[in-house]
Design a protein around this motif. Structure first.
Motif, mmCIF file in Angstrom:
data_model
loop_
_atom_site.group_PDB
_atom_site.id
_atom_site.type_symbol
_atom_site.label_atom_id
_atom_site.label_comp_id
_atom_site.label_asym_id
_atom_site.label_seq_id
_atom_site.Cartn_x
_atom_site.Cartn_y
_atom_site.Cartn_z
ATOM 1 N N GLY A 283 0.809 -1.206 0.000
ATOM 2 C CA GLY A 283 0.000 0.000 0.000
ATOM 3 C C GLY A 283 0.845 1.260 0.000
ATOM 4 O O GLY A 283 0.533 2.240 -0.690
ATOM 5 N N ALA B 215 0.806 4.070 -2.937
ATOM 6 C CA ALA B 215 0.487 5.455 -2.588
ATOM 7 C C ALA B 215 1.582 6.402 -3.063
ATOM 8 O O ALA B 215 1.304 7.462 -3.651
ATOM 9 N N LEU C 114 -7.037 11.661 -3.864
ATOM 10 C CA LEU C 114 -6.863 10.670 -2.809
ATOM 11 C C LEU C 114 -7.865 9.532 -2.967
ATOM 12 O O LEU C 114 -7.519 8.360 -2.754
ATOM 13 N N ARG D 290 -6.830 5.600 -3.269
ATOM 14 C CA ARG D 290 -7.394 4.586 -2.381
ATOM 15 C C ARG D 290 -8.049 3.453 -3.181
ATOM 16 O O ARG D 290 -7.850 2.271 -2.872
ATOM 17 N N ARG D 291 -8.843 3.817 -4.187
ATOM 18 C CA ARG D 291 -9.554 2.790 -4.955
ATOM 19 C C ARG D 291 -8.599 1.785 -5.585
ATOM 20 O O ARG D 291 -8.773 0.568 -5.464
ATOM 21 N N ILE E 278 -6.196 -0.103 -2.761
ATOM 22 C CA ILE E 278 -6.892 -1.144 -1.997
ATOM 23 C C ILE E 278 -7.202 -2.332 -2.888
ATOM 24 O O ILE E 278 -7.065 -3.491 -2.476
ATOM 25 N N PRO F 77 -6.498 0.249 3.725
ATOM 26 C CA PRO F 77 -7.138 1.571 3.650
ATOM 27 C C PRO F 77 -6.447 2.637 4.491
ATOM 28 O O PRO F 77 -6.288 3.783 4.040
ATOM 29 N N PHE G 24 -3.525 4.978 3.112
ATOM 30 C CA PHE G 24 -3.780 6.095 2.206
ATOM 31 C C PHE G 24 -4.210 7.355 2.955
ATOM 32 O O PHE G 24 -4.194 8.448 2.390
ATOM 33 N N ASP G 25 -4.560 7.208 4.222
ATOM 34 C CA ASP G 25 -4.899 8.365 5.048
ATOM 35 C C ASP G 25 -3.712 8.855 5.868
ATOM 36 O O ASP G 25 -3.823 9.847 6.586
ATOM 37 N N GLY H 37 0.385 8.256 2.242
ATOM 38 C CA GLY H 37 -0.683 8.565 1.307
ATOM 39 C C GLY H 37 -1.009 10.041 1.273
ATOM 40 O O GLY H 37 -0.411 10.815 0.517
#
Length: 340
Positions: free
Chosen positions: A191, A195, A227, A231-232, A235, A241, A244-245, A249
């Motif tokens: 991830g 990102a 963003l 994420r789409r 993931i 998830p 990405f926050d 990300g």
């Protein structure tokens, strides 16, 4: 914050590799920076500058550099790759040939933000293909909102080191953290890599908006909807998830899509000034990772049937000679949908 001296080899003497090597060295670690350009290496050793990439910034005076890959790797406990995406296979292959003689007990990671075109492989996957003795689960990746130009001047910076191997991540965390550079860990290597690569494409879009003189509203919309795209796809490809926050990300997206320190952002500004990408790359004289990544992201989004209208718009501008004003109009005239 490092509790003991660690021997570290940083492979790649561009701006980011140099900034990380100088930070490691300033923390009391024994660091050897490898670069292929003899003039750059000589300048680092002689005057503690790397003016081609970091202008007049002063590097840590204990940092050493070499064009000899075997010498750089000799006895290293940590090996960090920081070369362009297009060079990682060749460099990793050469490191692999030397490994048993130079750094048999080292663990490896990278700080490269890209995806390979056509194969659509992440950097860690590419490294492991060229160095079959390595396991991806042991690799680490450093990313986050961290322009080299700011790090080398000791601006307060927070990054994340991602690895499924918690022990390796913590060793890097300890070796790299100090009063201005704070390192967090996370376990989501895939991830974090997705990102870091995807935000470079969106940073080109951010530069285009800046070049067009768009308002803050528009920049905020780009970051928010960009963003959602990150994420789409991330993931769908196995990322977590929460990644990405976080720093890898959203944090990296904000700084890259809004700052002139970002090569991708500057490329977007130039594109908005009616220059083509070939002109931009020639004038900048450095790798713009988002350009090639835009092609890989276009392939990934289509192959996985993931909607990424902003990223695909950047691809059209770069590779299909689409006019920027037409692309913006198309984005605004898309069917109205839910934010979810």
């Amino acid at each position: 914050m490092t509790s003991k001296t660690t021997k570290i080899a940083v492979i790649g003497a561009g701006s980011w590799g140099t900034a990380l090597a100088s930070t490691f060295s300033g923390n009391g670690n024994q660091v050897m920076l490898w670069g292929h350009n003899a003039n750059d290496v000589d300048e680092i050793n002689r005057s503690h500058h790397n003016s081609r990439y970091l202008k007049d910034a002063l590097l840590d005076d204990k940092l050493q550099a070499s064009t000899d890959l075997a010498a750089a790797l000799n006895g290293a406990e940590i090996v960090l790759f920081v070369v362009p995406t297009v060079a990682i296979r060749e460099v990793a292959r050469e490191v692999g040939k030397l490994l048993s003689l130079t750094a048999p007990d080292a663990f490896f990671g990278h700080a490269i933000k890209g995806i390979e075109v056509d194969s659509n492989k992440r950097i860690s996957q590419m490294i492991c293909e060229e160095m079959p003795l390595l396991n991806e689960s042991d690799l680490f990746f450093i990313s986050g909102p961290s322009h080299a130009e700011s790090v080398i001047r000791h601006a307060i910076t927070l990054v994340a080191v991602a690895s499924a191997n918690k022990g390796n991540a913590q060793k890097v965390q300890q070796a790299l953290s100090n009063s201005f550079f704070r390192v967090y860990t996370n376990s989501d290597l895939p991830g974090s890599e997705y990102a870091a690569a995807l935000k470079n494409v969106l940073a080109i879009a951010g530069g285009i908006l800046q070049g067009l003189g768009m308002a803050d509203n528009t920049q905020a919309a780009l970051i928010t909807r960009g963003l959602a795209e990150m994420r789409r796809l991330g993931i769908a490809l196995g990322g977590q998830p929460a990644t990405f926050d976080g720093l890898a990300g959203l944090g990296d997206l904000i700084v890259t899509a809004t700052s002139a320190n970002s090569r991708n952002f500057r490329a977007g500004v130039a594109l908005a000034g009616n220059k083509n990408i070939e002109q931009v790359q020639k004038e900048m004289g450095m790798v713009i990772e988002g350009v090639r990544t835009a092609k890989a992201v276009d392939q990934l989004s289509k192959n996985n049937k993931i909607s990424m209208p902003i990223s695909q718009s950047v691809y059209k501008i770069l590779y299909e000679n689409a006019k920027i004003e037409d692309v913006v109009a198309d984005l605004m005239n898309r069917p109205l949908i839910s934010e979810e």
